[in-house]
Design a protein around this motif. Sequence first.
Motif, PDB file in Angstrom:
ATOM      1  N   GLN A  13      14.633  24.827 -14.092  1.00 35.46           N
ATOM      2  CA  GLN A  13      15.858  25.519 -14.512  1.00 35.46           C
ATOM      3  C   GLN A  13      17.082  24.992 -13.768  1.00 35.46           C
ATOM      4  OE1 GLN A  13      15.975  29.472 -16.015  1.00 35.46           O
ATOM      5  NE2 GLN A  13      13.976  29.962 -15.136  1.00 35.46           N
ATOM      6  N   LEU A  14      16.917  24.675 -12.483  1.00 32.49           N
ATOM      7  CA  LEU A  14      18.054  24.118 -11.736  1.00 32.49           C
ATOM      8  C   LEU A  14      18.438  22.742 -12.278  1.00 32.49           C
ATOM      9  CD1 LEU A  14      17.369  25.132  -8.018  1.00 32.49           C
ATOM     10  CD2 LEU A  14      19.058  26.082  -9.612  1.00 32.49           C
ATOM     11  N   ARG A  15      17.438  21.963 -12.669  1.00 32.13           N
ATOM     12  CA  ARG A  15      17.750  20.637 -13.222  1.00 32.13           C
ATOM     13  C   ARG A  15      18.587  20.763 -14.490  1.00 32.13           C
ATOM     14  NH1 ARG A  15      15.014  16.247 -11.097  1.00 32.13           N
ATOM     15  NH2 ARG A  15      13.417  16.783  -9.566  1.00 32.13           N
ATOM     16  N   THR A  16      18.279  21.761 -15.318  1.00 33.22           N
ATOM     17  CA  THR A  16      19.079  21.940 -16.537  1.00 33.22           C
ATOM     18  C   THR A  16      20.519  22.320 -16.203  1.00 33.22           C
ATOM     19  OG1 THR A  16      18.566  24.288 -16.813  1.00 33.22           O
ATOM     20  CG2 THR A  16      17.027  22.703 -17.778  1.00 33.22           C
ATOM     21  N   LEU A  17      20.716  22.879 -15.007  1.00 30.39           N
ATOM     22  CA  LEU A  17      22.073  23.221 -14.571  1.00 30.39           C
ATOM     23  C   LEU A  17      22.741  22.047 -13.864  1.00 30.39           C
ATOM     24  CD1 LEU A  17      21.300  26.771 -13.108  1.00 30.39           C
ATOM     25  CD2 LEU A  17      22.717  26.294 -15.131  1.00 30.39           C
ATOM     26  N   GLY A  18      22.023  20.939 -13.726  1.00 30.81           N
ATOM     27  CA  GLY A  18      22.577  19.777 -13.042  1.00 30.81           C
ATOM     28  C   GLY A  18      22.411  19.822 -11.537  1.00 30.81           C
ATOM     29  N   ILE A  19      21.570  20.726 -11.048  1.00 35.18           N
ATOM     30  CA  ILE A  19      21.331  20.859  -9.602  1.00 35.18           C
ATOM     31  C   ILE A  19      19.986  20.229  -9.273  1.00 35.18           C
ATOM     32  CG2 ILE A  19      20.982  22.479  -7.695  1.00 35.18           C
ATOM     33  CD1 ILE A  19      22.781  24.462  -9.241  1.00 35.18           C
ATOM     34  N   LEU A  20      20.007  19.185  -8.462  1.00 31.40           N
ATOM     35  CA  LEU A  20      18.787  18.472  -8.089  1.00 31.40           C
ATOM     36  C   LEU A  20      18.291  18.961  -6.731  1.00 31.40           C
ATOM     37  CD1 LEU A  20      19.896  14.874  -9.155  1.00 31.40           C
ATOM     38  CD2 LEU A  20      18.572  16.572 -10.466  1.00 31.40           C
ATOM     39  N   PRO A  21      16.998  18.758  -6.440  1.00 30.36           N
ATOM     40  CA  PRO A  21      16.458  19.259  -5.164  1.00 30.36           C
ATOM     41  C   PRO A  21      17.256  18.805  -3.952  1.00 30.36           C
ATOM     42  CG  PRO A  21      14.682  18.539  -6.588  1.00 30.36           C
ATOM     43  CD  PRO A  21      15.963  18.156  -7.286  1.00 30.36           C
ATOM     44  N   GLN A  22      17.734  17.562  -3.965  1.00 25.80           N
ATOM     45  CA  GLN A  22      18.478  17.071  -2.804  1.00 25.80           C
ATOM     46  C   GLN A  22      19.856  17.711  -2.666  1.00 25.80           C
ATOM     47  OE1 GLN A  22      17.144  15.279  -5.298  1.00 25.80           O
ATOM     48  NE2 GLN A  22      18.442  13.534  -5.878  1.00 25.80           N
ATOM     49  N   ASP A  23      20.316  18.419  -3.698  1.00 22.39           N
ATOM     50  CA  ASP A  23      21.598  19.128  -3.622  1.00 22.39           C
ATOM     51  C   ASP A  23      21.475  20.448  -2.866  1.00 22.39           C
ATOM     52  OD1 ASP A  23      22.687  17.138  -5.288  1.00 22.39           O
ATOM     53  OD2 ASP A  23      22.162  18.270  -7.110  1.00 22.39           O
ATOM     54  N   VAL A  24      20.246  20.941  -2.725  1.00 23.33           N
ATOM     55  CA  VAL A  24      20.033  22.278  -2.152  1.00 23.33           C
ATOM     56  C   VAL A  24      19.923  22.168  -0.634  1.00 23.33           C
ATOM     57  CG1 VAL A  24      18.508  24.289  -2.094  1.00 23.33           C
ATOM     58  CG2 VAL A  24      18.895  23.061  -4.260  1.00 23.33           C
ATOM     59  N   ARG A  25      20.921  22.678   0.071  1.00 20.05           N
ATOM     60  CA  ARG A  25      20.953  22.558   1.535  1.00 20.05           C
ATOM     61  C   ARG A  25      20.111  23.630   2.206  1.00 20.05           C
ATOM     62  NH1 ARG A  25      26.379  22.130   5.372  1.00 20.05           N
ATOM     63  NH2 ARG A  25      25.288  22.192   7.373  1.00 20.05           N
ATOM     64  N   TRP A  26      20.240  24.882   1.707  1.00 17.82           N
ATOM     65  CA  TRP A  26      19.496  25.981   2.299  1.00 17.82           C
ATOM     66  C   TRP A  26      18.696  26.726   1.233  1.00 17.82           C
ATOM     67  CZ3 TRP A  26      24.931  25.975   3.684  1.00 17.82           C
ATOM     68  CH2 TRP A  26      25.176  25.600   5.011  1.00 17.82           C
ATOM     69  N   VAL A  27      17.494  27.140   1.578  1.00 22.08           N
ATOM     70  CA  VAL A  27      16.727  28.097   0.776  1.00 22.08           C
ATOM     71  C   VAL A  27      16.483  29.312   1.657  1.00 22.08           C
ATOM     72  CG1 VAL A  27      14.578  28.593  -0.436  1.00 22.08           C
ATOM     73  CG2 VAL A  27      15.608  26.305  -0.605  1.00 22.08           C
ATOM     74  N   ILE A  28      17.007  30.439   1.234  1.00 19.35           N
ATOM     75  CA  ILE A  28      16.840  31.680   1.984  1.00 19.35           C
ATOM     76  C   ILE A  28      15.772  32.515   1.284  1.00 19.35           C
ATOM     77  CG2 ILE A  28      17.964  33.762   2.869  1.00 19.35           C
ATOM     78  CD1 ILE A  28      20.665  32.208   2.528  1.00 19.35           C
TER      79      ILE A  28
END
Length: 338
Positions: free
Chosen positions: A164-179
């Motif tokens: 779902q994040l990929r469809t939004l244009g957000i790739l794993p390397q874009d994610v700095r923090w996971v809370i």
Amino acid sequence: MRTDQSSAQAGMTRRSFLMATGALVGGGLAGSWLTGRAYSTQTSAPVPNLQAGVQAPPLTTTTQSGLRIHAIQTGFVAVKRNHRAYSGPDRLALPAIAVDRQWTEWMPIYAWAIEHPEGVIVIDTGESSQAMDPAYFECTPADRFVYTSFLRFAVTKEDEIGMQLRTLGILPQDVRWVIQTHLHSDHAGGIHHFPHSEFLIGSADYPVSQGALPCRYPDWLEPTLMRFEDGPIHAFDRSHTVTQDESIAIVPTPGHSLTHQSVLLRDGDAVYFFAGDASFDTNQIQNDIIPGICIDRPTARDTSARLRTFFAAQPTVYLPSHDPDSGRRLVERVTVAG
Ligand SMILES: [Zn+2]
């Protein structure tokens, strides 16, 4: 800004199941609890019908300060009604769930993503499609029993947060923090999608906690455990500031798990409050209703009281993970009436 004090759902904590089961095991009640009779009672309960397609597209809003927030529904979960809301004696909460034959409607499993200039922040990672296979829960016998007997999941591969994040244009390397608000399966099932991120997790919930599935954690997972050294925020005595601009912070909201935590996003005169399983809905907080299974029910009541105080002092867009109304409140910026 709109306010809304209805949000109703006779809610209850489902992860509390896990907690309760662990408590039972610890208390020597596992023998009677894990009987075939209890199991058949659960499996004979009617399976709810899905009210909509399994996959729901992400809902997105833009805050006054220009941040984009995405509500990502990673499938559905249903629990026993006494799991979602229970008002009897604390010591009878788990038996009440065990004998309950009534299921809730399907509820969403929300995760969240905030596009912040300092990096994307993901709050919870949702459920995995592997949850449809009972073998997925084999970390411990208690986990498998509770997850397969007291909860029902509807999750497809397409529902998982990574896709779902990929469809939004957000790739794993874009994610700095996971809370992670906590590590129950439906909040931690997508950890493996974020190998490049710093994980911020409650100190007593990792590496082992009731209802968590450590056998499913990726080998590379080395989270930062929260110490909350950044001072009070309204009703919460301690906090951890995540971003340098201080717009995003974590506060302890224990009770559902030992170190359950919630995320605050300050935006103008309001706060977006990502509450995980602190409650199933707003109504539970306003009416001091505690879900059926909490690892520590007195502490859960204290957290609920702090949330009421917070709501009274601060316009709050309150966003529990399983409230069907959370997506609407996010998009419409609906605050709790204090
Ligand atoms: Zn939970």
